[in-house]
Design an enzyme around this catalytic site. Structure first.
Site, PDB file in Angstrom:
ATOM      1  N   ASP A 509       0.982  -1.087  -0.004  1.00 48.23           N
ATOM      2  CA  ASP A 509       0.075   0.027   0.021  1.00 48.23           C
ATOM      3  C   ASP A 509       0.993   1.190  -0.066  1.00 48.23           C
ATOM      4  O   ASP A 509       2.122   1.129   0.396  1.00 48.23           O
ATOM      5  CB  ASP A 509      -0.777  -0.009   1.330  1.00 48.23           C
ATOM      6  N   ASP A 697      -1.550  -0.853   5.958  1.00 50.38           N
ATOM      7  CA  ASP A 697      -1.740  -0.454   7.330  1.00 50.38           C
ATOM      8  C   ASP A 697      -3.237   0.325   7.580  1.00 50.38           C
ATOM      9  O   ASP A 697      -3.406   0.729   8.556  1.00 50.38           O
ATOM     10  CB  ASP A 697      -0.539   0.894   7.343  1.00 50.38           C
ATOM     11  N   ASP A 701      -7.366  -1.780   4.257  1.00 52.35           N
ATOM     12  CA  ASP A 701      -6.546  -2.802   3.670  1.00 52.35           C
ATOM     13  C   ASP A 701      -6.723  -4.163   4.392  1.00 52.35           C
ATOM     14  O   ASP A 701      -6.198  -5.253   4.386  1.00 52.35           O
ATOM     15  CB  ASP A 701      -5.052  -2.629   4.057  1.00 52.35           C
TER      16      ASP A 701
END
Length: 801
Positions: A509, A697, A701
């Site tokens: 990410d 995080d 996600d």
């Protein structure tokens, strides 16, 4: 009506309490004396399960509690409050008497055969058992009763009791090891002269005397030190699930029995020295294994004990600074607590007064003290090493960072990766095959040379104990996870290291993962004669008490002595103004600061612009943006060198995702991805045969972290992300992900080395013993050295590079 307790009687069973009894249990706030550890274990379990009312309502005393067989009426107490529908329940139990990996295999295999049990995972490192069952088909009493039937006492997990039990096991094993070593040395004193008297210098009577003395000195080792082997073998035979203790016990019994028969007949060889040596060396390897397991579990247990039991709360702050001592569990968001030097922070909070240094080693693995001031956050479990500070609690203790980590610890190590399961299956079949092979060897030698048949069969049983094979994987995994935890990496699922080593793709990410997830000063543009440092100092003074992320970024960028701002006034959504050194300044948006300057410039798509203005006009423009992590580029290159495809998957604008990917050398970047699109992308890769590692995080996600083959959450990320990840980077350093990958490679290499050694050893040693080339005492040394080599090789993983 409750049973009447006589003086000096066991509170549980009513039998007399031996003088000097140290067994007791707190029941209804009072210490109740127990007559034996069995009653103590049962009473503690009843109280821990919330069924202490049993003692108020009973009409007679319970039967004396045997750790090997708990009475069914007492087991039923664990069913209090159990659901009656089709709900699935789970629990964590401490299990006493775990001796080796075969114990784990036995427990898991037996419980998985119980109707209604969906999963049973025994952690040999921590001694904890995680069980999941269907309430409509199974009850806790059934699970505990099944364990008692196969010789294992279990009770609801309690950290203090579990620690005490482990310490008792260690002390008992050490006593058994000491007695075995003493017996071995004394027996050697009598055996050595017999070995040296080959020229007839010792007559038959003296030889017999030496042998009788050896027998007497061997008895303590047989009757006391070898108890773990006798007990384990009996359980294995009784349950028709032979473990590693079966060949060990048979080897000891055969060597000792054959020696006694030879001594009574007055002819044949005696092996009392081999018996004591075998017992001592095997107990030595087990003690080494136990020490390794305790060391590996110690780091996890330290997390559990990190939060203090009480905190000093200022209930009337700021009107009064008087403190009251309250339980940490009673703290709520908004409470103000005093954290003195040397104390641990009881709950997550923000410093409202004072500045200090804090030790975050337990949470992040960082050994250096960190500076924290007003407005900075402190996680529960951090240790104040500087000055007293006042902290405003932001989350209740049960929802704190440390509480979350403790919950993750409960899940850590409750299963085994595929390579460990393979080793356990091989060891289980190996034991059965070994017993048949030993019988075949005895029959063959009985036909060739009956005088040596017994000796050779004993040597085969002793030399081929599959301890090394079963210890090869769990000891390496335990050492590796312990080493990572000390560096700030919490491995929650057992397959992390194995799967990361096999991964073909790693997906990152962007925000909060490859970037810091918070703004940092990227550039300063000056419009007047003021110096850059002066402009930053003025901005930091105006933002000194601000909690806004942009204000924190400006304070962090300023250097030199801090200035003081007065007459501060904030305009919501616009900025802040105040007087510094007698001059009025404004800091905020272009409109608020009057920055209608032709050179002010338009903001970029990923940056925020903050303007500083004085009486003469605009002084400076600060450009703040989410900054890349310093270690992001190195980590990306490290995984690319490992042959893995690195992908950036972000919800941010495609142009911004592509810009970050270009800065880091990532060839493939996808922006504008919604959570469901991220999930579909990962699943598509997996459908093509890819093994996917995911690093994220945020809340968005969570789904993709769960779907990936192995997943990592940043320690500073959302609780939901951390709960769905297989591993948590508590230090919030991306470089620790690279360290985890290196550790995975080293761990798998050590596991392969251990398995290769165990296989090579058995391939060479068993035929040598079967051919009569090894005596029992040589077999004892070989088996013990083999196990020790495996454990010592695995312990190398605990050392940092």
């Amino acid at each position: 009506m409750s049973a009447v307790l006589a003086p000096c009687a066991c509170f549980h069973c009513g039998l007399p309490v031996p003088a000097g009894s140290r067994w007791s249990v707190d029941v209804d706030g009072a210490a109740r004396t127990m007559c034996c550890p069995g009653c103590e274990a049962v009473a503690a379990s009843i109280v821990a399960s919330g069924c202490a009312d049993y003692y108020l309502n009973r009409t007679e005393f319970a039967a004396p509690a045997d750790l090997a067989a708990l009475a069914p009426p007492e087991l039923v107490l664990y069913d209090a409050g159990a659901a009656t529908d089709d709900a699935v329940s789970d629990a964590v139990y401490s299990v006493d008497g775990i001796r080796c990996a075969a114990c784990v295999w036995l427990i898991e295999r037996r419980l998985r055969g119980v109707a209604g049990v969906r999963a049973a995972d025994m952690n040999v490192t921590t001694g904890r058992l995680s069980v999941s069952w269907n309430d409509a088909e199974c009850r806790p009493s059934t699970i505990l009763g099944t364990l008692r039937q196969i010789g294992y006492a279990a009770y609801p997990f309690d950290p203090q009791r579990h620690g005490e039990q482990l310490e008792r096991e260690r002390k008992k094993l050490f006593r058994q090891l000491f007695i075995a070593g003493l017996s071995m040395m004394q027996v050697m004193m009598y055996a050595l002269p017999v070995y040296l008297a080959n020229d007839g210098t010792m007559d038959a009577d003296m030889t017999a005397l030496m042998h009788w003395a050896s027998l007497l000195l061997t008895l303590p080792a047989l009757l006391y030190s070898a108890q773990p082997f006798w007990r384990g073998a009996w359980i294995g035979i009784k349950t028709r699930m032979p473990g590693m203790d079966v060949p060990v016990a048979l080897g000891i019994a055969a060597a000792a029995g054959g020696s006694i028969v030879a001594l009574l007949r007055g002819e044949g060889d005696v092996y009392f020295d081999s018996v004591t040596m075998f017992i001592f060396l095997l107990l030595g390897s087990r003690y080494l294994e136990l020490s390794a397991r305790r060391a590996a579990a110690g780091a996890l247990e330290n997390l559990r004990h990190a939060l203090p039991a009480a905190a000093a709360r200022m209930a009337l702050f700021p009107a009064s600074r008087r403190t009251e001592l309250v339980a940490s569990s009673a703290l709520q968001a908004g409470d103000v607590i005093l954290v003195r030097p040397g104390e641990a922070v009881a709950a997550d909070g923000i410093i409202v007064e004072g500045d200090t240094d804090v030790d975050l080693a337990l949470l992040t693995g960082e050994s250096r003290a960190q500076r924290r001031a007003v407005g900075d956050e402190l996680p529960g479990g951090a240790v104040n090493t500087g000055q007293p500070v006042l902290l405003r609690v932001t989350r209740a203790a049960r929802q704190s960072t440390m509480a979350l980590l403790v919950e993750l610890v409960e899940r850590a190590g409750m299963g085994k990766p595929r390579i460990a399961q393979w080793a356990d299956r091989v060891a289980a079949w190996f034991v059965a095959a070994l017993l048949l092979f030993a019988v075949a060897v005895w029959v063959a030698w009985h036909l060739i040379d009956p005088a040596r048949a017994w000796q050779v069969a004993v040597a085969v049983l002793v030399v081929s104990c599959p301890c090394a094979l079963s210890l090869a994987t769990p000891t390496a995994l335990a050492a590796a996870t312990s080493r990572l935890l000390r560096s700030g990496v919490l491995v929650v699922q057992p397959h992390v290291l194995e799967t990361l080593h096999r991964a073909t793709h790693i997906i990152f990410d962007k925000t909060g993962t490859l970037t810091r997830g918070q703004p940092a000063l990227r550039a300063v543009r000056l419009f007047g004669a003021a110096a850059r440092a002066d402009c930053l100092a003025l901005a930091a003074a105006l933002e000194e008490s601000s909690t806004h992320p942009l204000g924190a970024a400006l304070r962090a960028a300023a250097s030199g002595p801090r200035r003081e701002a007065r007459e501060l006034r904030q305009t919501a959504g616009q900025g802040i103004e105040g007087v510094v050194d007698g001059v009025h300044y404004r800091l905020g948006s272009a409109t608020f600061a009057g920055a209608e300057h032709p050179e002010a410039g338009a903001p970029s798509d990923d940056a925020s612009l903050v303007f500083l203005a004085g009486p003469a006009g605009v002084l400076a423009r600060f450009e703040l943006a989410d900054a890349l992590r310093e270690d992001a580029a190195d980590v990306v290159r490290q995984f690319q060198r490992r042959g893995m495809e690195v992908i950036l998957l972000s919800g941010d604008a495609p142009a911004l995702a592509a810009r970050v990917a270009g800065q880091l050398g990532i060839a493939r970047a996808l922006g504008g991805q919604m959570p469901e699109q991220k999930l579909a992308f990962v699943q598509a890769l997996q459908a093509q045969g890819a093994v996917v590692a995911m690093v994220g995080d945020g809340v968005n996600d969570a789904a993709v972290l769960r779907a990936a083959d192995v997943s990592f959450a940043m320690g500073g990320g959302s609780d939901l992300a951390r709960m769905h990840a297989d591993c948590v980077l508590m230090s919030n350093r991306l470089s620790d992900l690279g360290d985890c990958a290196q550790t995975a490679s080293r761990t798998l290499a050590v596991v392969r080395q251990n398995l290769a050694w165990a296989t090579l050893y058995n391939t060479c040693a068993i035929p040598a013993a079967a051919l009569g080339m090894l005596n029992p005492w040589m077999s004892s040394i070989g088996m013990s050295v083999s196990s020790a080599v495996v454990v010592i090789n695995a312990l190398r993983l605990r050392a940092k590079d």
